[in-house]
Design an enzyme around this catalytic site. Structure first.
Site, short mmCIF file in Angstrom:
data_model
loop_
_atom_site.label_atom_id
_atom_site.label_comp_id
_atom_site.label_asym_id
_atom_site.label_seq_id
_atom_site.Cartn_x
_atom_site.Cartn_y
_atom_site.Cartn_z
CG ASP A 111 8.58 -17.96 -0.72
OD1 ASP A 111 9.21 -17.19 0.01
OD2 ASP A 111 7.38 -17.81 -1.01
CE LYS A 148 14.73 -14.80 -3.90
NZ LYS A 148 13.49 -15.58 -3.85
N GLY A 206 11.80 -13.03 2.82
CA GLY A 206 12.17 -13.83 3.99
C GLY A 206 13.18 -14.85 3.53
CG HIS A 207 16.21 -14.14 1.50
ND1 HIS A 207 16.99 -13.25 0.82
CD2 HIS A 207 15.10 -14.31 0.76
CE1 HIS A 207 16.36 -12.91 -0.30
NE2 HIS A 207 15.21 -13.53 -0.34
CB THR A 226 4.26 -9.20 2.94
OG1 THR A 226 4.78 -7.96 2.45
CG2 THR A 226 4.68 -10.32 2.00
CD GLN A 252 10.11 -9.56 -2.98
OE1 GLN A 252 10.71 -8.71 -3.61
NE2 GLN A 252 10.19 -9.62 -1.67
CB THR A 275 6.41 -7.64 -5.25
OG1 THR A 275 6.70 -6.79 -4.14
CG2 THR A 275 7.61 -7.76 -6.16
N PRO A 278 0.16 -20.58 4.61
CG PRO A 278 -1.76 -21.92 4.64
CD PRO A 278 -1.17 -20.64 5.19
N GLY A 318 19.02 -30.54 0.61
CA GLY A 318 18.66 -30.36 2.02
C GLY A 318 18.97 -28.94 2.43
P1 IMP Z 1 4.06 -7.26 -1.42
O1 IMP Z 1 5.43 -7.47 -1.97
O2 IMP Z 1 3.99 -7.33 0.08
O3 IMP Z 1 3.39 -6.03 -1.96
O4 IMP Z 1 3.14 -8.48 -1.93
C1 IMP Z 1 2.82 -8.66 -3.30
C2 IMP Z 1 2.82 -10.14 -3.68
O5 IMP Z 1 4.15 -10.63 -3.61
C3 IMP Z 1 2.01 -11.04 -2.74
O6 IMP Z 1 1.45 -12.09 -3.52
C4 IMP Z 1 3.04 -11.59 -1.79
O7 IMP Z 1 2.65 -12.81 -1.22
C5 IMP Z 1 4.22 -11.76 -2.74
N1 IMP Z 1 5.52 -11.71 -2.06
C6 IMP Z 1 6.15 -10.63 -1.58
N2 IMP Z 1 7.34 -10.95 -1.07
C7 IMP Z 1 7.48 -12.27 -1.24
C8 IMP Z 1 8.54 -13.20 -0.95
O8 IMP Z 1 9.61 -12.85 -0.44
N3 IMP Z 1 8.29 -14.49 -1.29
C9 IMP Z 1 7.15 -14.88 -1.90
N4 IMP Z 1 6.16 -14.06 -2.20
C10 IMP Z 1 6.32 -12.76 -1.88
#
Ligand code: IMP
Length: 427
Positions: free
Chosen positions: A15, A18, A42-43, A130, A223, A238, A303, A414
């Protein structure tokens, strides 16, 4: 030397912004390549006053001249991929510039089910995933039990799916879930397979051929480094390698072909999900940051936890990724603060350290040692150059560069593409 291939990675916990910077760099690129993860990402990209949220599709999709690759290192939920493609088509982007690796593993319905059931049963110790099935899909890939895209689009799929589902349904039942109906779900997969077939190709050959011809490539990490399965605070990570090495294994491009590695850094820190977060704080300032920057998960809406910028994390990130430059994001969010804190070391058990220990217990006891810097009050959202920044904002950037020994080549003030200031050209 002119760069041809640039890896863009998240230097913190994801987050960092990117999507925006990849989209910005991709204007000059011929290829944009996702190499790991799946729709857990999520981009967010904003241009011409419209906000777009992508999960699986690379950020270059909006430009018809760019080839967008979903690489072999990804885990792809084909149902979600198709939904994203259909939504983009509705918004006027035809998506005929998409290429899905035949070698990528598929996230199946049972992976999502198992992810959710596992999280439920783990209670306090849960990862906070997620729930997109990422972990279970990578587990199957490594166990050599996965279904690949090439299998999904082949005539053998029904038999293969039946065999896998039988075993997974036994597991789901043991975990207290409801088994998945084969016939009903098969029909959905057959339809989806038909619709994604035109996008499926040998992306490894396509991309390497492009590189040989001198085409420009942006590798779009998802990530962040601290969520890397090898380098993050395991098991709160992840299941893939978001770090720069993943760009090679996840796309089939050799390390000698990578020219530049840009670490995307948010001007403060955030984390979603569980796990140690040394500079986390919760007060009026963090609440204000969360609201002003809308720090809620793009994928899960949770959040985000807020913390000060952690240069121990950034130094580690610079090292394991081999960063050659930084893109500093969301600097504008820090406007209006009297003091900005910058973590430059940890104090643990009476000693100072400046690295990330593997032992989570030790990491949890680490107290951040802060450097307090004077903030700035001015709105900086219209700034067009480094020199136009208030002197304290300039000092903040320079301090970061000094502490981690990597140049801030781009900074962002921004969400809009126009609010991006380039101090050194990447391409
Ligand atoms: P997973 O990737 O769904 O298995 O989640 C594993 C960890 O990575 C958790 O703490 C998620 O919140 C975090 N995570 C997975 N994808 C993202 C992302 O795109 N942004 C931020 N955190 C992520």
């Amino acid at each position: 030397m002119m760069n041809k291939t640039v890896v863009v990675i998240g230097s913190q916990w994801g987050d960092e912004g990117k999507g925006k910077i990849t989209n910005f760099l991709s204007e000059q690129a011929d290829f944009v390549v996702r190499y790991q993860g799946g729709d857990n990402a999520g981009h967010t990209i904003k241009f011409d006053g419209v906000t777009y949220k992508l999960h699986l599709i690379p950020s270059g999709v909006f430009n018809p001249n760019i080839k967008n690759i979903l690489g072999n290192g990804m885990v792809i939920n084909p149902i979600h991929a198709l939904q994203e493609i259909q939504a983009l088509k509705k918004q006027g982007f035809p998506c005929n510039n998409l290429y899905i690796s035949d070698r990528a593993n598929v996230i199946m319905n049972y992976h999502m089910e198992i992810d959710a059931l596992k999280e439920e049963t783990m209670g306090e110790g849960k990862i906070g995933t997620t729930k997109k099935g990422i972990g279970p899909a990578y587990t199957d890939k490594t166990a050599r039990e996965g279904i690949r895209i090439v299998d999904l689009v082949s005539s053998n799929f029904p038999a293969l799916y039946q065999e896998k589902l039988k075993a997974k349904n036994e597991l789901i039942t043991r975990m207290g879930g409801k088994p998945i109906d084969y016939e009903a779900s098969l029909a959905t997969y057959l339809e989806v397979a038909k619709q994604i077939t035109p996008y499926v190709t040998d992306t490894v050959t396509l991309l390497n051929k492009g590189i040989k011809e001198g085409k420009k490539v942006v590798f779009e990490g998802a990530q962040g480094a601290l969520l890397d399965v090898d380098f993050g605070s395991y098991p709160f990570v992840t299941s893939s390698n978001p770090t720069s090495g993943g760009a090679c294994t996840g796309s089939g491009v050799g390390p000698t072909k990578i020219d530049e590695i840009i670490g995307v850094v948010k001007a403060y820190s955030t984390r979603v999900g569980s796990g140690v977060f040394p500079t986390e704080f919760e007060d009026e300032i963090s609440k204000d940051i969360r609201e002003r920057a809308h720090e809620y998960g793009t994928t899960t809406k949770r959040p985000r936890r807020i913390g000060w910028l952690d240069c121990v994390v950034l130094k580690y990130s610079a090292m394991i990724n081999g960063l050659t430059g930084i893109s500093l994001m969301l600097l504008d969010i820090l406007s209006g603060l009297d003091t900005i804190k910058l973590c430059c070391a940890y104090k643990v058990d009476g000693e100072y350290i400046d690295y990330i220990p593997a032992d989570n217990g030790l990491l949890a006891r680490c107290q951040p040692v802060y450097l307090e810097m004077e903030g700035w009050q001015e709105d900086i959202t219209n700034v067009k150059s480094f020199k136009e920044l208030p002197i304290n904002a300039q000092r903040y950037i320079e301090k970061i560069e000094e502490l981690i020994d990597v140049k801030v080549k781009i900074f962002s003030v921004g969400p809009d593409k126009l609010q991006t200031i380039v101090r050194e050209n990447i391409f």
